[in-house]
Design a protein around this motif. Structure first.
Motif, short mmCIF file in Angstrom:
data_model
loop_
_atom_site.label_atom_id
_atom_site.label_comp_id
_atom_site.label_asym_id
_atom_site.label_seq_id
_atom_site.Cartn_x
_atom_site.Cartn_y
_atom_site.Cartn_z
N PHE A 139 -64.02 -14.83 -29.30
CA PHE A 139 -62.73 -14.73 -29.38
C PHE A 139 -62.07 -16.18 -28.97
O PHE A 139 -62.70 -16.65 -28.11
N VAL A 140 -60.76 -16.57 -29.57
CA VAL A 140 -60.12 -17.57 -28.93
C VAL A 140 -58.65 -16.96 -29.02
O VAL A 140 -58.21 -16.49 -29.80
N SER A 141 -58.03 -17.49 -27.98
CA SER A 141 -56.55 -17.10 -27.57
C SER A 141 -55.85 -17.71 -28.72
O SER A 141 -56.20 -18.85 -29.51
N GLN A 142 -54.78 -17.30 -29.00
CA GLN A 142 -53.95 -17.83 -30.45
C GLN A 142 -53.37 -19.39 -29.89
O GLN A 142 -53.26 -19.77 -30.99
N ASP A 143 -53.31 -19.66 -28.50
CA ASP A 143 -52.96 -20.96 -28.54
C ASP A 143 -54.32 -21.90 -28.34
O ASP A 143 -54.14 -23.18 -28.09
N ASP A 144 -55.50 -21.41 -28.54
CA ASP A 144 -56.73 -21.88 -28.58
C ASP A 144 -57.24 -22.64 -27.17
O ASP A 144 -58.15 -23.50 -27.07
N LEU A 148 -63.49 -16.58 -25.41
CA LEU A 148 -63.95 -15.30 -24.70
C LEU A 148 -65.17 -15.19 -25.49
O LEU A 148 -65.09 -15.07 -26.71
N GLN A 149 -66.28 -14.91 -24.79
CA GLN A 149 -67.34 -14.33 -25.18
C GLN A 149 -67.69 -13.03 -24.85
O GLN A 149 -67.73 -12.63 -23.50
N VAL A 150 -67.79 -11.87 -25.82
CA VAL A 150 -67.98 -10.57 -25.39
C VAL A 150 -69.30 -10.12 -25.89
O VAL A 150 -69.74 -10.24 -27.09
N ASP A 151 -70.51 -9.89 -24.93
CA ASP A 151 -71.63 -9.47 -25.26
C ASP A 151 -71.72 -8.01 -24.81
O ASP A 151 -71.63 -7.67 -23.52
N THR A 152 -72.47 -7.26 -25.54
CA THR A 152 -72.55 -5.77 -25.27
C THR A 152 -73.80 -5.16 -25.68
O THR A 152 -74.43 -5.72 -26.52
N THR A 153 -74.18 -4.01 -25.07
CA THR A 153 -75.39 -3.16 -25.39
C THR A 153 -74.77 -1.77 -25.74
O THR A 153 -74.12 -1.52 -24.95
N LEU A 154 -75.56 -1.11 -26.70
CA LEU A 154 -75.37 0.22 -27.13
C LEU A 154 -75.90 1.27 -26.21
O LEU A 154 -77.05 0.94 -25.91
N GLY A 155 -75.17 1.99 -25.84
CA GLY A 155 -75.61 3.07 -24.90
C GLY A 155 -75.40 4.64 -25.94
O GLY A 155 -75.88 4.72 -26.93
N GLN A 156 -75.36 5.69 -25.01
CA GLN A 156 -75.12 6.94 -25.53
C GLN A 156 -74.11 7.36 -26.55
O GLN A 156 -73.02 7.02 -25.95
N PRO A 157 -74.28 8.08 -27.57
CA PRO A 157 -73.14 8.38 -28.27
C PRO A 157 -72.20 9.32 -27.36
O PRO A 157 -72.92 10.04 -26.39
N GLY A 167 -71.89 -4.47 -20.92
CA GLY A 167 -72.06 -5.94 -21.26
C GLY A 167 -71.24 -6.72 -20.29
O GLY A 167 -70.81 -6.43 -18.83
N THR A 168 -70.76 -7.88 -20.77
CA THR A 168 -70.25 -8.74 -20.01
C THR A 168 -68.89 -9.56 -20.81
O THR A 168 -69.17 -9.55 -21.88
N LEU A 169 -67.85 -9.82 -20.13
CA LEU A 169 -66.89 -10.61 -20.71
C LEU A 169 -67.17 -11.98 -19.97
O LEU A 169 -67.26 -11.99 -18.68
N GLN A 170 -67.03 -13.12 -20.80
CA GLN A 170 -67.07 -14.42 -20.29
C GLN A 170 -65.82 -15.35 -20.79
O GLN A 170 -65.80 -15.65 -22.05
N LEU A 171 -65.18 -15.50 -19.85
CA LEU A 171 -64.00 -16.64 -20.33
C LEU A 171 -63.94 -17.84 -19.92
O LEU A 171 -64.45 -18.20 -18.90
N GLN A 172 -63.56 -18.83 -20.69
CA GLN A 172 -63.70 -20.07 -20.39
C GLN A 172 -62.25 -20.80 -20.76
O GLN A 172 -61.70 -20.59 -21.62
N GLN A 173 -61.89 -21.70 -19.81
CA GLN A 173 -60.75 -22.27 -19.78
C GLN A 173 -60.53 -23.47 -19.10
O GLN A 173 -61.05 -23.51 -17.97
#
Length: 188
Positions: A139-144, A148-157, A167-173
């Motif tokens: 993802f990229v913020s509206q003002d660029d 944001l990188q969102v990486d997930t693994t699936l678990g139980q229903p 997973g992880t949220l990784q923000l870069q600015q």
């Protein structure tokens, strides 16, 4: 890494988000979010630096979002909600929400960074699909200014049309990176 089962409270929070109506469309094309019954203060989410592989600087601070704030910003409904990873304690608030697109609108992605609500647009996605999400999303913020990188693994229903994720949220600015381990769920 083995998936831990989400606490019942986490599933209940996700169920509230998934089952609550989103903003109403009015004649002039704007949205009126549902009225907020109470406002609760938000606190910054403090990350454990031992679990954070990237250096944490003072320029990026992710704050939690209450359900009232999420709905006041026009979010809620079907999608994915993530909160800071914990070992069974109740979530302090949502760190990330990515809602499904409701025609004619695009999807709704929101975080609270440095005390301000930041909306994002998805620029890339790969991996397994689930409830309008994929296991790797960029993802990229509206003002660029924020990536944001969102990486997930699936678990139980879950019990109510949902699936647990971790997973992880990784923000870069401006050359700074902040990585936060998260858990949550996605559903409708």
């Amino acid at each position: 890494m083995g998936m831990r089962l989400l606490p019942l409270a986490g599933l209940l929070v996700a169920g509230l988000i998934a089952c609550t109506p989103t903003a109403e469309q009015v004649d002039d094309g704007t949205a009126n979010p549902p009225a907020s019954e109470s406002a609760s203060p938000t606190e910054p989410i403090e990350t454990d630096n031992s679990a954070t592989p990237a250096p944490q600087t003072g320029t990026l601070e992710v704050n939690s979002i209450t359900l009232d704030e999420l709905f006041a910003e026009g979010g809620g409904g079907c999608g994915m909600s993530l909160w800071q990873q914990s070992d069974g304690s109740l979530p302090q608030g949502i760190l990330f929400f990515n809602g499904l697109a409701q025609p004619p609108d695009d999807g709704f992605t929101l975080m609270k960074i440095n005390g301000e609500f930041v909306r994002f647009r998805r620029t890339a996605a790969a991996g397994e699909e689930f409830y309008g999400q994929q296991t790797s999303q960029t993802f990229v913020s509206q003002d660029d200014s924020i990536r944001l990188q969102v990486d997930t693994t699936l678990g139980q229903p879950g019990e109510i049309e949902s699936i647990a994720v971790e997973g992880t949220l990784q923000l870069q600015q401006n050359g700074d990176t902040l990585t936060i381990p998260v858990q949550g769920d996605a559903g409708c």
